[in-house]
Each structure stands twice: as structure tokens, then as C-alpha cells.
Design an enzyme around this catalytic site. Structure first.
Site, PDB file in Angstrom:
ATOM      1  N   VAL A  58      30.039  34.090  32.842  1.00  0.00           N
ATOM      2  CA  VAL A  58      30.369  35.254  33.715  1.00  0.00           C
ATOM      3  C   VAL A  58      30.374  36.407  33.204  1.00  0.00           C
ATOM      4  CG1 VAL A  58      32.033  35.747  35.413  1.00  0.00           C
ATOM      5  CG2 VAL A  58      31.949  33.478  34.737  1.00  0.00           C
ATOM      6  N   HIS A  84      21.833  40.330  37.602  1.00  0.00           N
ATOM      7  CA  HIS A  84      22.825  40.802  38.103  1.00  0.00           C
ATOM      8  C   HIS A  84      23.102  42.091  37.692  1.00  0.00           C
ATOM      9  CE1 HIS A  84      26.888  40.863  39.701  1.00  0.00           C
ATOM     10  NE2 HIS A  84      27.310  40.959  38.557  1.00  0.00           N
ATOM     11  N   ARG A 100      28.111  38.345  48.872  1.00  0.00           N
ATOM     12  CA  ARG A 100      28.265  39.807  49.287  1.00  0.00           C
ATOM     13  C   ARG A 100      27.521  40.227  50.045  1.00  0.00           C
ATOM     14  NH1 ARG A 100      29.551  42.071  43.072  1.00  0.00           N
ATOM     15  NH2 ARG A 100      31.939  41.953  43.192  1.00  0.00           N
ATOM     16  N   ASN A 111      29.825  43.131  24.354  1.00  0.00           N
ATOM     17  CA  ASN A 111      30.160  41.720  24.780  1.00  0.00           C
ATOM     18  C   ASN A 111      29.187  40.751  24.145  1.00  0.00           C
ATOM     19  OD1 ASN A 111      32.222  42.414  26.402  1.00  0.00           O
ATOM     20  ND2 ASN A 111      31.143  42.224  28.382  1.00  0.00           N
ATOM     21  N   VAL A 152      39.286  37.279  36.043  1.00  0.00           N
ATOM     22  CA  VAL A 152      38.207  36.324  36.593  1.00  0.00           C
ATOM     23  C   VAL A 152      38.786  34.804  36.003  1.00  0.00           C
ATOM     24  CG1 VAL A 152      35.926  35.593  36.617  1.00  0.00           C
ATOM     25  CG2 VAL A 152      36.521  37.980  36.616  1.00  0.00           C
ATOM     26  N   ALA A 197      41.389  34.997  29.652  1.00  0.00           N
ATOM     27  CA  ALA A 197      42.560  34.670  30.646  1.00  0.00           C
ATOM     28  C   ALA A 197      42.831  35.982  31.234  1.00  0.00           C
ATOM     29  CB  ALA A 197      43.825  34.107  29.893  1.00  0.00           C
ATOM     30  N   ARG A 231      26.856  47.977  33.709  1.00  0.00           N
ATOM     31  CA  ARG A 231      26.640  46.709  33.205  1.00  0.00           C
ATOM     32  C   ARG A 231      26.209  46.770  31.604  1.00  0.00           C
ATOM     33  NH1 ARG A 231      25.767  45.387  38.656  1.00  0.00           N
ATOM     34  NH2 ARG A 231      27.568  44.242  39.503  1.00  0.00           N
TER      35      ARG A 231
HETATM   36  P1  A3D Z   1      39.590  40.873  31.760  1.00  0.00           P
HETATM   37  O1  A3D Z   1      40.555  40.990  33.051  1.00  0.00           O
HETATM   38  O2  A3D Z   1      39.466  42.516  30.992  1.00  0.00           O
HETATM   39  O3  A3D Z   1      39.639  39.663  31.037  1.00  0.00           O
HETATM   40  C1  A3D Z   1      38.936  39.575  29.757  1.00  0.00           C
HETATM   41  C2  A3D Z   1      39.462  38.852  28.940  1.00  0.00           C
HETATM   42  O4  A3D Z   1      39.024  38.453  27.533  1.00  0.00           O
HETATM   43  C3  A3D Z   1      40.946  39.491  28.266  1.00  0.00           C
HETATM   44  O5  A3D Z   1      41.897  38.983  28.484  1.00  0.00           O
HETATM   45  C4  A3D Z   1      40.467  39.714  26.789  1.00  0.00           C
HETATM   46  O6  A3D Z   1      41.706  39.555  26.052  1.00  0.00           O
HETATM   47  C5  A3D Z   1      39.629  38.437  26.735  1.00  0.00           C
HETATM   48  N1  A3D Z   1      38.842  38.498  25.470  1.00  0.00           N
HETATM   49  C6  A3D Z   1      38.237  39.340  24.658  1.00  0.00           C
HETATM   50  N2  A3D Z   1      37.463  38.730  23.800  1.00  0.00           N
HETATM   51  C7  A3D Z   1      38.012  37.551  23.800  1.00  0.00           C
HETATM   52  C8  A3D Z   1      37.499  36.263  22.890  1.00  0.00           C
HETATM   53  N3  A3D Z   1      36.804  36.534  21.798  1.00  0.00           N
HETATM   54  N4  A3D Z   1      37.930  35.224  22.997  1.00  0.00           N
HETATM   55  C9  A3D Z   1      38.725  34.817  24.163  1.00  0.00           C
HETATM   56  N5  A3D Z   1      39.093  35.811  24.958  1.00  0.00           N
HETATM   57  C10 A3D Z   1      38.604  36.950  24.900  1.00  0.00           C
HETATM   58  O7  A3D Z   1      37.857  40.915  32.703  1.00  0.00           O
HETATM   59  P2  A3D Z   1      37.610  40.043  33.961  1.00  0.00           P
HETATM   60  O8  A3D Z   1      38.156  39.017  33.866  1.00  0.00           O
HETATM   61  O9  A3D Z   1      37.724  41.028  35.018  1.00  0.00           O
HETATM   62  O10 A3D Z   1      35.976  40.141  33.467  1.00  0.00           O
HETATM   63  C11 A3D Z   1      35.584  39.221  32.638  1.00  0.00           C
HETATM   64  C12 A3D Z   1      34.020  39.639  32.460  1.00  0.00           C
HETATM   65  O11 A3D Z   1      33.501  38.713  33.569  1.00  0.00           O
HETATM   66  C13 A3D Z   1      33.878  40.981  32.367  1.00  0.00           C
HETATM   67  O12 A3D Z   1      32.497  41.065  31.129  1.00  0.00           O
HETATM   68  C14 A3D Z   1      33.165  41.280  33.659  1.00  0.00           C
HETATM   69  O13 A3D Z   1      32.213  42.397  33.639  1.00  0.00           O
HETATM   70  C15 A3D Z   1      32.560  39.904  33.922  1.00  0.00           C
HETATM   71  N6  A3D Z   1      32.180  39.865  35.675  1.00  0.00           N
HETATM   72  C16 A3D Z   1      31.251  39.151  35.741  1.00  0.00           C
HETATM   73  C17 A3D Z   1      30.877  38.935  37.285  1.00  0.00           C
HETATM   74  C18 A3D Z   1      29.738  38.644  37.747  1.00  0.00           C
HETATM   75  O14 A3D Z   1      29.311  38.567  38.957  1.00  0.00           O
HETATM   76  C19 A3D Z   1      28.621  38.275  36.781  1.00  0.00           C
HETATM   77  C20 A3D Z   1      32.012  39.320  38.353  1.00  0.00           C
HETATM   78  C21 A3D Z   1      33.317  39.735  37.708  1.00  0.00           C
HETATM   79  C22 A3D Z   1      33.431  39.986  36.411  1.00  0.00           C
END
Ligand code: A3D
Length: 295
Positions: free
Chosen positions: A116, A172, A149, A93, A11, A8, A86
Site C-alpha cells: 500500500v 497510482h 473515487r 519509503n 491505513v 500501524a 508521491r
Molecule cells: P502513517 O499513518 O504515517 O503510518 C505509517 C506507519 O508506518 C507509521 O506508524 C510508522 O511508524 C510505520 N513504519 C515506518 N517504518 C516502519 C517499518 N520499517 N516497519 C514497520 N512500521 C513502520 O501513514 P498511513 O497509514 O496514512 O499511510 C501509509 C502508507 O500508505 C504511506 O506511504 C501512504 O502514502 C500510503 N497510502 C497509499 C494509498 C494508495 O492508494 C496506494 C492510500 C493511502 C495511503
């Protein structure tokens, strides 16, 4: 239709908000941080009268609450920090993704899964391996974002470019493969825009200081969800499992696919130039290396 969103953070929460605002489906938002998903779910639910949405959203820390979800979006994990590649995220991860995948297998054994979490292509592979799901039901979101993008940057140069003639394929990451079939832009514009698109994630991370992009990433997930839920069979780039297509086997990598209610309907094998083939091969090699480090 119920969608589970694991993680949560930026993203995950923004994706949930897009789903509920658009009345696309019910959603359950899950995070390991106590109260985080519950608080964000309440906040998102309060916007429903404004958008006239009847979709339900709940927040939880308990994986049994995702039971019955037909689609699961995995955003759990760490985001990139400034200067972090990454691939630096790989080890941390992959442990998270393996654990989450086992829960998905247990509670949502017939679901379609969109990964994601970065490094994206390796994580999508790990989800498929750990759940044991048919690869058609497991995919990664990246190509929709990277292509958007790329086109967004190209629009600055030429407002009426033929947008359907551009793709971002491959990993990616630093080895993504820009593809153009347009005659409307010069080689130099193509090269410059490709480079900027490739570095866009890092550019955003640098400005933000903490966290990484989430507005366009969540929009990209939403676009994929809509094509699945409404069986639109849209053509888009996604990280998909290859079993011989493009000369690659046993790898997840960005390719054009048709996305419908059963997941990946088809991997489209578009004709590539010799240079593009070489770049795609290098990209796949890098993903294979990442996969081998996690197994
Ligand atoms: P962030 O806002 O840090 O949210 C990640 C959440 O995951 C945090 O709230 C954590 O508490 C939670 N979390 C950690 N471990 C667990 C678990 N075991 N079970 C449930 N929740 C957990 O990050 P974000 O939302 O900005 O990004 C999330 C991921 O997406 C990251 O790895 C980014 O690098 C990736 N991402 C990928 C893209 C692509 O285009 C592929 C774009 C943007 C972000």
C-alpha cells in the site's frame, strides 16, 4: 487464517479494524514505534463483543510475530505531506520497503503480499524483487481505490451510471489512466471526473493538514483481502506485474485482474483506444523511471 499488517498508522490500523470487525481473519499489527501497535490492537479488540467477532488481534514490534501469516499487508512508511508528491516519498519509503520485505521473506515465505506504501507501483515492484516471490503473490492496492473515487465522483453527475464500465488503470499517481466504456456520460463529464479523481488524494491531504486518506484506502484493502480469503475471484484493478501484457515488461502497474486464493489469477487485457494506449505507455515509463532510481 492470519493476516499481518506492517505499519500501524492510519491505513494499517483502520485495515486491521475492518478485518476484526468483520470477523474476516486473525490479525497481527506491527509497527516500529514502541507500543503503538500494541495499543491500537487492544483498542480494536475491545470492539469485538460489539460486532460479535471472534477474530484475534495482537500488536507487536517484533517481526518474528508475523510468522505463519498467509497474507501480509504493507502500509509501513511515510504518508504524503501537503505539497509533497508521491515521488518525493520514493527514496525514504524504498529503504523501509526493502527492510520489511526481507522480514516477510524470512517469516512468511509462502504469503501473498499486498503493498500500500507509496509510490505504490514502484514499491510493489521492490517487494517482488526483494522477496523473490512469484509475482502472482505480490500486488499493490491502488486501482480499487482510484476506481471507487472515480465512480463516486461520477455518481454526483449521474446516479444510475453503469459502474462496471469504468476503470482507473496505470500508475497510482499523476499519470493514472481513466477508462470508460459507458455511453451514459459526455466527454466533458468524463474529463472533469477523471481530473477530480486523479487529484482526490491531494485534495484530502490539503484539508487534513497532516496525514493522508485512510477510510477508503483501508476499505479497498479489505475488498482485496476478502476476494483472496474467500476465493471470490473478483475482477478489480490492482498493481500487477506485467510480462508482455499491454506491451509492457518487468513493471508493476494498475490493470484489471482476477483476484483469488492464489493471488493474481489472471491479468485481464482489456481493449484500449489509441489515446488510452498512449497514456498507459507514458504511465509505465514513469514507473520504470521510479524503479530505476531505487535499484
Ligand atoms: P502513517 O499513518 O504515517 O503510518 C505509517 C506507519 O508506518 C507509521 O506508524 C510508522 O511508524 C510505520 N513504519 C515506518 N517504518 C516502519 C517499518 N520499517 N516497519 C514497520 N512500521 C513502520 O501513514 P498511513 O497509514 O496514512 O499511510 C501509509 C502508507 O500508505 C504511506 O506511504 C501512504 O502514502 C500510503 N497510502 C497509499 C494509498 C494508495 O492508494 C496506494 C492510500 C493511502 C495511503
Amino acid at each position: 487464517m492470519k493476516i499481518a499488517i506492517i505499519g500501524a498508522g492510519n491505513v494499517g490500523a483502520m485495515t486491521a479494524s475492518r478485518i476484526i470487525d468483520a470477523n474476516l481473519a486473525d490479525a497481527v499489527l506491527l509497527d516500529v514505534v514502541q507500543g503503538l501497535a500494541k495499543g491500537k490492537a487492544l483498542d480494536i479488540s475491545d470492539a469485538r463483543p460489539i460486532f460479535d467477532s471472534k477474530a484475534a488481534i495482537t500488536g507487536t514490534e517484533d517481526f518474528s510475530d508475523i510468522r505463519g501469516s498467509e497474507i501480509v499487508v504493507i502500509t509501513a512508511g511515510l504518508a504524503r505531506k501537503p505539497g509533497m508528491s508521491r515521488d518525493d516519498l520514493l527514496k525514504k519509503n524504498s529503504d523501509i520497503i526493502k527492510g520489511v520485505s526481507l522480514q516477510i521473506k524470512k517469516y512468511c515465505p509462502s504469503s501473498i503480499v499486498i503493498a500500500v506504501t507509496n509510490p505504490l507501483d514502484v514499491m510493489a515492484y521492490l517487494v517482488m524483487k526483494t522477496t523473490g516471490f512469484n509475482p502472482k503473490r505480490v500486488m499493490g492496492m491502488a486501482g480499487v481505490l482510484d476506481t471507487a473515487r472515480f465512480i463516486n465522483i461520477l455518481r454526483e453527475k449521474n446516479k444510475d451510471i453503469d459502474e462496471d464500465k469504468f476503470l482507473m488503470m496505470g500508475s497510482h499517481g499523476d499519470t493514472m489512466v481513466p477508462v470508460s466504456r459507458s455511453k451514459k456520460i459526455s466527454d466533458s463529464v468524463f474529463k472533469e471526473a477523471s481530473e477530480r479523481a486523479r487529484n482526490r488524494g491531494a485534495e484530502i491531504v490539503k484539508y487534513l493538514g497532516t496525514g493522508s486518506a485512510y477510510f477508503a484506502p483501508s476499505a479497498s484493502v479489505f475488498f482485496m483481502l476478502k476476494s483472496i480469503i474467500k476465493d471470490e475471484k473478483k475482477v478489480m484493478c490492482a498493481s500487477a506485474y506485467l510480462n508482455g501484457e499491454y506491451g509492457e515488461k518487468d513493471v508493476y502497474i494498475g490493470v484489471p485482474v482476477i483476484l483469488g486464493s492464489q493471488g493474481i489469477d489472471k491479468v485481464i487485457e482489456t481493449e484500449l483506444s489509441e489515446q488510452e494506449k498512449k497514456a498507459f505507455k507514458e504511465s509505465a515509463l514513469q514507473i520504470h523511471e521510479g524503479i530505476s532510481k531505487t535499484l
